[in-house]
Design a protein around this motif. Structure first.
Motif, PDB file in Angstrom:
ATOM      1  N   VAL A 164      -8.201  -5.473 -13.053  1.00  0.00           N
ATOM      2  CA  VAL A 164      -6.866  -5.507 -13.656  1.00  0.00           C
ATOM      3  C   VAL A 164      -5.836  -5.854 -12.591  1.00  0.00           C
ATOM      4  O   VAL A 164      -6.003  -5.567 -11.401  1.00  0.00           O
ATOM      5  N   ARG A 165      -4.745  -6.468 -13.055  1.00  0.00           N
ATOM      6  CA  ARG A 165      -3.594  -6.742 -12.185  1.00  0.00           C
ATOM      7  C   ARG A 165      -2.356  -6.796 -13.051  1.00  0.00           C
ATOM      8  O   ARG A 165      -2.321  -7.493 -14.072  1.00  0.00           O
ATOM      9  N   LEU A 196       7.531  -8.915   5.070  1.00  0.00           N
ATOM     10  CA  LEU A 196       6.848  -8.523   3.841  1.00  0.00           C
ATOM     11  C   LEU A 196       5.737  -7.523   4.116  1.00  0.00           C
ATOM     12  O   LEU A 196       5.465  -6.626   3.320  1.00  0.00           O
ATOM     13  N   ASP A 197       5.058  -7.675   5.289  1.00  0.00           N
ATOM     14  CA  ASP A 197       4.007  -6.736   5.636  1.00  0.00           C
ATOM     15  C   ASP A 197       4.551  -5.333   5.806  1.00  0.00           C
ATOM     16  O   ASP A 197       3.916  -4.346   5.436  1.00  0.00           O
ATOM     17  N   GLU A 198       5.765  -5.245   6.370  1.00  0.00           N
ATOM     18  CA  GLU A 198       6.359  -3.935   6.565  1.00  0.00           C
ATOM     19  C   GLU A 198       6.777  -3.318   5.241  1.00  0.00           C
ATOM     20  O   GLU A 198       6.762  -2.110   5.070  1.00  0.00           O
ATOM     21  N   LEU A 199       7.190  -4.183   4.305  1.00  0.00           N
ATOM     22  CA  LEU A 199       7.626  -3.679   3.014  1.00  0.00           C
ATOM     23  C   LEU A 199       6.442  -3.195   2.161  1.00  0.00           C
ATOM     24  O   LEU A 199       6.606  -2.329   1.318  1.00  0.00           O
ATOM     25  N   GLY A 200       5.275  -3.759   2.380  1.00  0.00           N
ATOM     26  CA  GLY A 200       4.121  -3.388   1.593  1.00  0.00           C
ATOM     27  C   GLY A 200       3.912  -4.316   0.412  1.00  0.00           C
ATOM     28  O   GLY A 200       4.751  -5.150   0.078  1.00  0.00           O
ATOM     29  N   THR A 201       2.779  -4.150  -0.254  1.00  0.00           N
ATOM     30  CA  THR A 201       2.423  -4.997  -1.395  1.00  0.00           C
ATOM     31  C   THR A 201       2.772  -4.284  -2.694  1.00  0.00           C
ATOM     32  O   THR A 201       2.266  -3.185  -2.948  1.00  0.00           O
ATOM     33  N   PRO A 202       3.628  -4.884  -3.515  1.00  0.00           N
ATOM     34  CA  PRO A 202       3.988  -4.234  -4.776  1.00  0.00           C
ATOM     35  C   PRO A 202       2.749  -3.965  -5.623  1.00  0.00           C
ATOM     36  O   PRO A 202       1.806  -4.756  -5.665  1.00  0.00           O
ATOM     37  N   LEU A 203       2.775  -2.841  -6.322  1.00  0.00           N
ATOM     38  CA  LEU A 203       1.614  -2.448  -7.109  1.00  0.00           C
ATOM     39  C   LEU A 203       1.304  -3.433  -8.217  1.00  0.00           C
ATOM     40  O   LEU A 203       0.139  -3.619  -8.581  1.00  0.00           O
ATOM     41  N   ASP A 204       2.331  -4.105  -8.767  1.00  0.00           N
ATOM     42  CA  ASP A 204       2.063  -5.045  -9.854  1.00  0.00           C
ATOM     43  C   ASP A 204       1.426  -6.338  -9.362  1.00  0.00           C
ATOM     44  O   ASP A 204       1.030  -7.186 -10.156  1.00  0.00           O
ATOM     45  N   GLN A 205       1.306  -6.486  -8.029  1.00  0.00           N
ATOM     46  CA  GLN A 205       0.624  -7.653  -7.468  1.00  0.00           C
ATOM     47  C   GLN A 205      -0.759  -7.302  -6.918  1.00  0.00           C
ATOM     48  O   GLN A 205      -1.455  -8.169  -6.394  1.00  0.00           O
ATOM     49  N   ILE A 206      -1.144  -6.058  -7.011  1.00  0.00           N
ATOM     50  CA  ILE A 206      -2.443  -5.601  -6.504  1.00  0.00           C
ATOM     51  C   ILE A 206      -3.511  -5.838  -7.575  1.00  0.00           C
ATOM     52  O   ILE A 206      -3.301  -5.519  -8.760  1.00  0.00           O
ATOM     53  N   LEU A 266      -5.236   5.365 -14.764  1.00  0.00           N
ATOM     54  CA  LEU A 266      -4.593   4.789 -13.573  1.00  0.00           C
ATOM     55  C   LEU A 266      -3.202   4.275 -13.906  1.00  0.00           C
ATOM     56  O   LEU A 266      -2.233   4.568 -13.189  1.00  0.00           O
ATOM     57  N   HIS A 267      -3.078   3.504 -14.983  1.00  0.00           N
ATOM     58  CA  HIS A 267      -1.769   2.945 -15.325  1.00  0.00           C
ATOM     59  C   HIS A 267      -0.756   4.047 -15.629  1.00  0.00           C
ATOM     60  O   HIS A 267       0.423   3.952 -15.233  1.00  0.00           O
ATOM     61  N   ALA A 268      -1.180   5.092 -16.315  1.00  0.00           N
ATOM     62  CA  ALA A 268      -0.262   6.192 -16.621  1.00  0.00           C
ATOM     63  C   ALA A 268       0.176   6.914 -15.348  1.00  0.00           C
ATOM     64  O   ALA A 268       1.354   7.271 -15.194  1.00  0.00           O
ATOM     65  N   LEU A 269      -0.744   7.103 -14.428  1.00  0.00           N
ATOM     66  CA  LEU A 269      -0.402   7.783 -13.180  1.00  0.00           C
ATOM     67  C   LEU A 269       0.488   6.918 -12.297  1.00  0.00           C
ATOM     68  O   LEU A 269       1.409   7.425 -11.633  1.00  0.00           O
TER      69      LEU A 269
END
Length: 574
Positions: free
Chosen positions: A46-47, A9-19, A178-181
């Motif tokens: 926000v998350r 999972l670390d190699e895959l990265g953290t999905p933006l919707d979980q940040i 941010l959300h639009a970008l």
């Protein structure tokens, strides 16, 4: 045999919707984190598109808020008098941001103030990942969509919240941006925080595809020209190492949206090798002025310079013109625009009661005097109250102030500013200060340039690498020849050959008879460099003893404090 291995999972990265993002904004008393203080903090957590919380507070900066900051933000001294100081607010803000990714518009500004506050009050600097919506917007938006990346511009595209230089409102607008970008970044395959941060730094596909354009560029000083498929110049630049500089346009270090767009259109790079860095700098200016490449912003239109002219007629007047003629008139300039020229003209009119009408007046002509005569601002030569000889003395004093002696204008304007200040007419005094500055700065520049342009020929040398010498020939302020004399070479025949093959110059009229102001200033900067030696000088190289140069330092000192406290429109951007 090869086996497929599933990544962690670390190699895959953290999905933006979980940040968890904390989008924040600061209002301050100025632009320097070292010298100014925070007056307001606003933040939104926000998350996954959902708002988790908000943080907002005014902050007592511990010093008066400058009036122009109050006008910009609406935050006054009375509003922050009962607010907590930053040492009381900072722990709560750091707790609010713990374990999150920080987001700000022009993040370097806001993060810089937070780091300065942490250092001042014993907190460790924040080590959060940081996303800058300015950088992201530059990567994702075209000029057709957004002419610039100011928050107000982007908010009009993506947000219903209007930024108004208040921290929480600007943070809320930045959330929408941010959300639009992020949504747009998804179309580029950006789905994790790691991909997002790499996306802003990675070269574009066009940059990678065009890397071969730098293959034939030599490692030498000179000028490079990016050209399109028709051979038209797109961009002109200079470098002491052409190959290294051109290669940088095809790497992640080049992040300017306009230049990345230019690289996508370029089909070839034409190098022009120069003998010395000074020759490269001058050739760059000449090429930009002649070709006007659309991706160059600096010095594209030198012909738009403005001059202040003291006309040649029985009763001369001051006129703003765009052309220097061989008519015996006195010229002051060049100015960057008509506004600065008009300011300098007002400063001269405040000192010398020259006529301000545009009609041609002769010794026999008679017409009623205007209101300026009634208030002592004109001697009414139009009505015959002032002879041509009396008026000529005024005109000669004005000519002297334009070309040689700035003390009369400086003394008159200083006296007027003092009187206005004593009467508490501060805005009028500030206007006079700006007029005096426009006059002194341009007069000092022109007198400095004219000292060099008056010389028919100057030969100078500066030490270069490996014991060599860079030698330049300058005629009337124009660089006409350049060469590098190797170590051990006899200088006399080398200099004679360089002079013999130099460009012939036929000087024109005015203070700049052979070159543009920018080129002559390049030559002057080189002449003032360390180790430069004068080889030959025809004529006298000197500045007027009462010239504007001795007053320039006083003007610059007066503005230094003002400029350091003046906020940049829409937040400082690179």
């Amino acid at each position: 045999m090869e086996y497929a291995v599933q990544g962690t999972l670390d190699e895959l990265g953290t999905p933006l919707d979980q940040i968890t993002f904390v989008v924040f904004d600061l209002e301050t008393t100025g632009v320097s984190a070292a010298e100014h203080a925070i007056t307001e903090i606003g933040a939104v957590k926000v998350r996954g598109g959902e708002i988790l919380g908000e943080f907002a507070t005014l902050v007592d900066p511990g010093s008066p808020i400058p009036p122009f900051i109050s006008v910009l933000t609406g935050i006054t001294d009375s509003m922050v008098v009962a607010a907590p100081k930053i040492e009381a607010v900072l722990p709560s803000f750091l707790e609010f941001t713990r374990g999150t990714t920080l987001v700000a518009h022009n993040a370097g500004f806001d993060v810089g103030f937070v780091k300065a506050a942490c250092a001042a009050h014993g907190h460790p600097p924040p080590d959060h990942p940081v996303v800058d919506t300015v950088v992201l917007a530059r990567r994702l938006l075209t000029r057709d969509e957004a002419p610039n990346c100011k928050l107000a511009t982007l908010a009009r595209l993506f947000s219903g919240t209007e930024p108004r230089h208040r921290a929480l409102a600007d943070a809320r607008a930045t959330v929408d941006v941010l959300h639009a970008l992020l949504e747009r970044a998804g179309s580029f395959g950006v789905h994790t925080l790691e991909e997002l941060r790499g996306f802003t730094r990675a070269p574009t596909p066009e940059q990678r595809r065009k890397r071969h354009l730098a293959d034939a560029v030599p490692a030498a000083p000179g000028v490079y020209v990016f050209e399109d498929h028709r051979g038209d110049p797109l961009y002109v630049g200079k470098s002491v190492d052409l190959r290294t500089r051109v290669r940088s346009y095809f790497t992640a270090s080049e992040t300017r949206p306009r230049i990345r767009e230019m690289v996508g259109l370029a089909e070839r790079v034409r190098p022009i090798v120069c003998a010395t860095p000074l020759e490269a700098e001058v050739r760059e200016l000449r090429l930009i002025g002649a070709a006007k490449p659309r991706y160059n912003r600096r010095s594209r239109f030198p012909e738009r310079a403005v001059w202040l002219k003291l006309t040649v007629e029985p009763f001369p007047r001051l006129s703003v013109v765009r052309e220097v003629r061989d008519d015996g008139a006195a010229y002051l300039g060049p100015f960057g625009g008509s506004r600065a020229a008009e300011d300098a003209r007002v400063a001269l009119h405040e000192t010398f009661p020259l006529r301000q009408c545009a009609e041609r007046i002769t010794a026999r002509a008679r017409r009623p005097a205007c209101a300026l005569f009634g208030i002592g601002r004109c001697g009414a030569p139009c009505e015959g109250r002032q002879s041509a000889e009396e008026y000529g003395e005024l005109a000669e004093a004005a000519r002297r102030a334009m070309e040689l002696d700035a003390s009369a204008v400086f003394a008159a304007m200083e006296t007027r500013m003092t009187r206005l200040s004593l009467d508490q007419r501060y805005e009028e005094a500030a206007a006079d200060r700006d007029r005096l500055a426009a006059y002194v700065r341009v007069a000092a520049r022109m007198q400095r340039l004219r000292a060099l342009t008056a010389l028919p020929q100057l030969v100078a040398a500066a030490p270069a690498a490996d014991g060599a010498w860079e030698v330049h020939v300058v005629r009337h302020g124009r660089l006409v020849s350049a060469g590098v004399m190797a170590r051990g070479v006899h200088p006399t025949p080398f200099v004679e050959a360089l002079v013999a093959t130099a460009e012939t110059v036929v000087p024109g009229p005015g203070p700049l008879p052979a070159a543009l102001a920018e080129e002559t200033e390049c030559v002057l900067r080189w002449l003032e460099g360390p180790g430069v030696r004068l080889v030959q000088v025809e004529g006298t190289w000197s500045l007027p003893v009462h010239g504007a140069g001795r007053l320039r330092a006083r003007i610059d000192h007066a503005y230094r404090g003002i400029d350091s406290h003046r906020p940049r429109e829409g937040r400082p951007e690179r």
